[in-house]
Write a protein that holds these residues in place. Structure first.
Motif, PDB file in Angstrom:
ATOM      1  N   LYS A 227      91.049  94.959  72.138  1.00 37.38           N
ATOM      2  CA  LYS A 227      90.697  96.641  71.830  1.00 37.38           C
ATOM      3  C   LYS A 227      90.404  97.432  73.178  1.00 37.38           C
ATOM      4  O   LYS A 227      90.467  98.502  73.162  1.00 37.38           O
ATOM      5  N   ASN A 228      90.166  96.632  74.365  1.00 39.74           N
ATOM      6  CA  ASN A 228      89.918  97.393  75.566  1.00 39.74           C
ATOM      7  C   ASN A 228      91.079  97.964  76.124  1.00 39.74           C
ATOM      8  O   ASN A 228      91.111  98.970  76.856  1.00 39.74           O
ATOM      9  N   TYR A 229      92.478  97.651  75.614  1.00 44.68           N
ATOM     10  CA  TYR A 229      93.605  98.383  75.855  1.00 44.68           C
ATOM     11  C   TYR A 229      94.124  99.518  74.992  1.00 44.68           C
ATOM     12  O   TYR A 229      94.880 100.196  75.252  1.00 44.68           O
ATOM     13  N   GLU A 230      92.992  99.906  74.171  1.00 41.98           N
ATOM     14  CA  GLU A 230      93.255 101.307  73.210  1.00 41.98           C
ATOM     15  C   GLU A 230      92.457 102.370  73.605  1.00 41.98           C
ATOM     16  O   GLU A 230      91.307 102.157  73.699  1.00 41.98           O
ATOM     17  N   PRO A 231      93.091 103.451  74.074  1.00 45.52           N
ATOM     18  CA  PRO A 231      94.275 103.836  74.463  1.00 45.52           C
ATOM     19  C   PRO A 231      94.793 103.221  75.604  1.00 45.52           C
ATOM     20  O   PRO A 231      93.968 103.290  76.682  1.00 45.52           O
ATOM     21  N   PHE A 232      95.938 102.696  75.663  1.00 39.97           N
ATOM     22  CA  PHE A 232      96.441 102.188  76.943  1.00 39.97           C
ATOM     23  C   PHE A 232      96.470 103.222  78.255  1.00 39.97           C
ATOM     24  O   PHE A 232      95.908 103.056  79.210  1.00 39.97           O
ATOM     25  N   ILE A 233      97.128 104.630  77.795  1.00 47.01           N
ATOM     26  CA  ILE A 233      96.823 105.576  78.560  1.00 47.01           C
ATOM     27  C   ILE A 233      96.064 106.645  78.163  1.00 47.01           C
ATOM     28  O   ILE A 233      96.569 107.251  77.057  1.00 47.01           O
ATOM     29  N   PRO A 234      94.706 106.688  78.352  1.00 50.86           N
ATOM     30  CA  PRO A 234      93.913 107.546  77.817  1.00 50.86           C
ATOM     31  C   PRO A 234      94.490 108.901  77.812  1.00 50.86           C
ATOM     32  O   PRO A 234      94.833 109.532  78.995  1.00 50.86           O
ATOM     33  N   PRO A 235      94.147 109.746  76.804  1.00 53.83           N
ATOM     34  CA  PRO A 235      94.745 111.317  76.933  1.00 53.83           C
ATOM     35  C   PRO A 235      94.063 112.079  78.136  1.00 53.83           C
ATOM     36  O   PRO A 235      92.918 111.928  78.367  1.00 53.83           O
ATOM     37  N   ASN A 236      94.910 112.916  78.584  1.00 57.72           N
ATOM     38  CA  ASN A 236      94.596 113.852  79.752  1.00 57.72           C
ATOM     39  C   ASN A 236      93.319 114.695  79.458  1.00 57.72           C
ATOM     40  O   ASN A 236      93.350 115.145  77.994  1.00 57.72           O
ATOM     41  N   THR A 237      92.345 114.910  80.187  1.00 60.98           N
ATOM     42  CA  THR A 237      91.348 115.680  79.788  1.00 60.98           C
ATOM     43  C   THR A 237      91.491 117.300  79.863  1.00 60.98           C
ATOM     44  O   THR A 237      90.651 117.972  79.543  1.00 60.98           O
ATOM     45  N   GLY A 238      92.430 117.505  80.265  1.00 64.05           N
ATOM     46  CA  GLY A 238      93.099 118.977  80.578  1.00 64.05           C
ATOM     47  C   GLY A 238      93.093 119.293  82.104  1.00 64.05           C
ATOM     48  O   GLY A 238      93.566 120.353  82.570  1.00 64.05           O
ATOM     49  N   VAL A 239      92.248 118.280  82.813  1.00 63.84           N
ATOM     50  CA  VAL A 239      92.272 118.501  84.125  1.00 63.84           C
ATOM     51  C   VAL A 239      93.623 117.509  84.783  1.00 63.84           C
ATOM     52  O   VAL A 239      93.560 116.185  84.439  1.00 63.84           O
ATOM     53  N   THR A 240      94.333 118.128  85.799  1.00 60.98           N
ATOM     54  CA  THR A 240      95.399 117.335  86.184  1.00 60.98           C
ATOM     55  C   THR A 240      95.028 116.247  87.100  1.00 60.98           C
ATOM     56  O   THR A 240      93.984 116.291  87.836  1.00 60.98           O
ATOM     57  N   GLY A 241      95.373 114.872  86.735  1.00 60.29           N
ATOM     58  CA  GLY A 241      95.012 113.709  87.360  1.00 60.29           C
ATOM     59  C   GLY A 241      93.819 112.933  86.678  1.00 60.29           C
ATOM     60  O   GLY A 241      93.438 111.987  87.066  1.00 60.29           O
ATOM     61  N   VAL A 242      93.342 113.614  85.715  1.00 57.30           N
ATOM     62  CA  VAL A 242      92.518 112.769  84.933  1.00 57.30           C
ATOM     63  C   VAL A 242      92.934 112.204  83.575  1.00 57.30           C
ATOM     64  O   VAL A 242      92.877 113.136  82.659  1.00 57.30           O
ATOM     65  N   PHE A 243      93.173 111.030  83.796  1.00 60.12           N
ATOM     66  CA  PHE A 243      93.912 110.357  82.576  1.00 60.12           C
ATOM     67  C   PHE A 243      95.187 111.241  82.198  1.00 60.12           C
ATOM     68  O   PHE A 243      95.694 112.073  82.901  1.00 60.12           O
TER      69      PHE A 243
END
Ligand code: ALA
Length: 482
Positions: A216-232
């Motif tokens: 479960k810790n791998y979900e989401p594998f690439i967490p969605p970007n927060t709107g700020v470049t470089g943050v996920f």
């Protein structure tokens, strides 16, 4: 002699012949030297932070990206180190390809990678030692383990104190400098023992931790970007690659010991690429297990390994693992300081720096005065400078050196196409160009304040070059050599 005069290769090699550094290092010792310099604060401290802040479980991909950038540079380093198998590394390569001024620039820049890198890891060493002592109920006064320029929050409290001096960091720099003065074999032996321990800890962590992975810790594998470049999101994966790049720094230190390798033509590529490959595999597995045991959102801690161990039934392993990590940092400092003294050794032999940097001890046969001077320089940074500045300066300085080495390979193919190359970079100019692209991108990601610091350091270097080195070299060589 012109600023852009290159040093002919036969002269470089003949000069090295006269030097008395011992040729005693074997291929396994060179791989160990590489691993000794590579696995350290980057893996044990930064992985968690990069996952928590930038990439989530996809920090695994960030490790792969950073490794690809390093691999391109590592292949270029390998070609040079078999063609010019002497001390000095990127500095010497630049002298043979781009001339005296570029050689000076890169030699000066390497101080950031090696000496400032050693200071950075010494500060991390100090933090782990304090935490290790605390586990045994020994409280080291916090103000004497911190830079005066970095307020510290006391662990478990909200109290912020002002540091005075980082004494443990200074202490380890002094001890390691002493070991380096005593001898290369002694240093390599100490390094090899530590490397076995360090790799064992990483393997134990991977093997024991694997069964505690919660998918479960791998979900989401690439967490969605927060709107700020470089943050996920993907930009976060890229930013994290720039952060964990620090974990790969050091494989090139193998090339600084080329003059002490028994059979450099065969063993240098094994040392450089071998150590890089071993560490990449370990890093990918390690970060996969770490983010599988602890959710990435909780990983913004200084000692993520300790946190992960606490989630298993192996908590009794905690002190042993911390101790091995502390020893692991010790070997990084050792190899960094070794590399530094070898680079300045070559620059001094070429007349660009005072002779004190190439004075060899009659009995130990090491550049002992250089070791002492760097003990003071590195010790001062470790004792007084804030770690975030030190770490980022190390990364930008190293990336800059990688870029210049990749450029050097392209130039050397044009200027010396027929020279024997025991190890040949494939697909030139594609591989060096990819190396340049990857490493410049990571430099870009470090932001303008680091560029400004790099620029200031280089400006000081130019001052020394035109005020001292240039005059000395011109006086020693009144007629052009090429
Ligand atoms: N790669 C070295 C470390 O992570 C500098 O400590």
């Amino acid at each position: 002699m012109s600023l852009f005069a290159t040093k002919p290769l036969d002269v470089i090699l003949a000069d090295a012949e006269h030097e008395s550094l011992k040729r005693s290092l074997t291929a396994p010792q060179l791989v160990a030297l590489g691993i000794g310099a590579i696995i350290g604060a980057g893996l044990f401290s930064l992985t968690g932070i990069a996952a928590a802040q930038d990439a989530g479980p996809a920090v695994v991909l960030s490790f792969v990206l950073a490794a690809i950038g390093c691999a391109f540079a590592g292949i270029c380093y390998s070609e040079f180190s078999t063609m010019i198998p002497i001390a000095g590394s990127a500095y010497t390569y630049a002298y043979a390809t781009m001339g005296e001024l570029m050689a000076w620039i890169i030699g000066w820049d390497l101080v950031l990678e090696y000496a400032v890198g050693a200071s950075t890891v010494a500060v991390s060493w100090s933090a782990y030692v304090i935490s290790f002592l605390k586990d045994f109920g020994i409280a080291f006064p916090a103000a004497f383990a911190a830079s005066p320029f970095e307020p510290v929050t006391l662990p478990g409290t909200t109290t912020v104190i002002q540091g005075i001096i980082n004494l443990p960091a200074l202490f380890i720099v002094i001890v390691i400098s002493g070991v380096l003065i005593i001898g290369i074999q002694e240093s390599a032996r100490l390094n090899s023992i530590i490397v076995v321990l360090k790799v064992a800890v990483v393997l134990i962590f991977i093997v024991l931790g694997w069964s505690y992975i919660n998918p479960k810790n791998y979900e989401p594998f690439i967490p969605p970007n927060t709107g700020v470049t470089g943050v996920f999101g993907w930009s976060g994966v890229l930013r994290a690659a720039g952060v964990v790049f620090f974990a790969f720094i050091g494989f090139d230190a193998v090339s600084t010991a080329a003059q002490e390798a028994k059979n450099p033509k065969k063993d240098m590529p094994i040392g450089i690429i071998g150590s890089l490959a071993v560490c990449t595999i370990l890093y990918v597995l390690f970060s996969h297990v770490l983010t599988g045991i602890v959710n990435y959102t909780e990983l913004k801690v200084a000692a993520p390994v300790a946190l992960a161990i606490d989630r298993t039934s192996y908590t009794w392993l905690r002190p042993a693992i911390k101790l091995a990590i502390i020893l692991g940092f010790t070997s990084v400092i050792l190899v960094m300081l070794l590399g530094q003294s070898r680079v300045f050794f070559s620059m001094s032999r070429d007349g660009l720096l005072p002779k004190v940097f190439s004075a060899i001890h009659p009995r130990f046969r090491t550049p002992w005065r250089s070791n002492l001077l760097f003990m003071v320089f590195t010790g001062a940074f470790a004792a007084f400078a804030p770690i975030s500045y030190l770490g980022e300066m190390t990364s930008i300085g190293t990336l800059f050196a990688f870029v210049l080495v990749c450029i050097g390979i392209i130039i050397m193919r044009r200027t010396h196409p027929d020279l024997p190359r025991p190890f040949k970079t494939p697909l030139v100019p594609l591989i060096p160009i990819l190396g340049i692209a990857f490493n410049v991108t990571m430099m870009y990601g470090l932001g303008w304040s680091n560029w400004a610091r790099l620029f200031i350091w280089m400006a000081i270097g130019m001052f020394v070059y035109f005020g001292y080195s240039r005059k000395r070299v011109t006086a020693a060589n009144p007629t052009p050599t090429q």
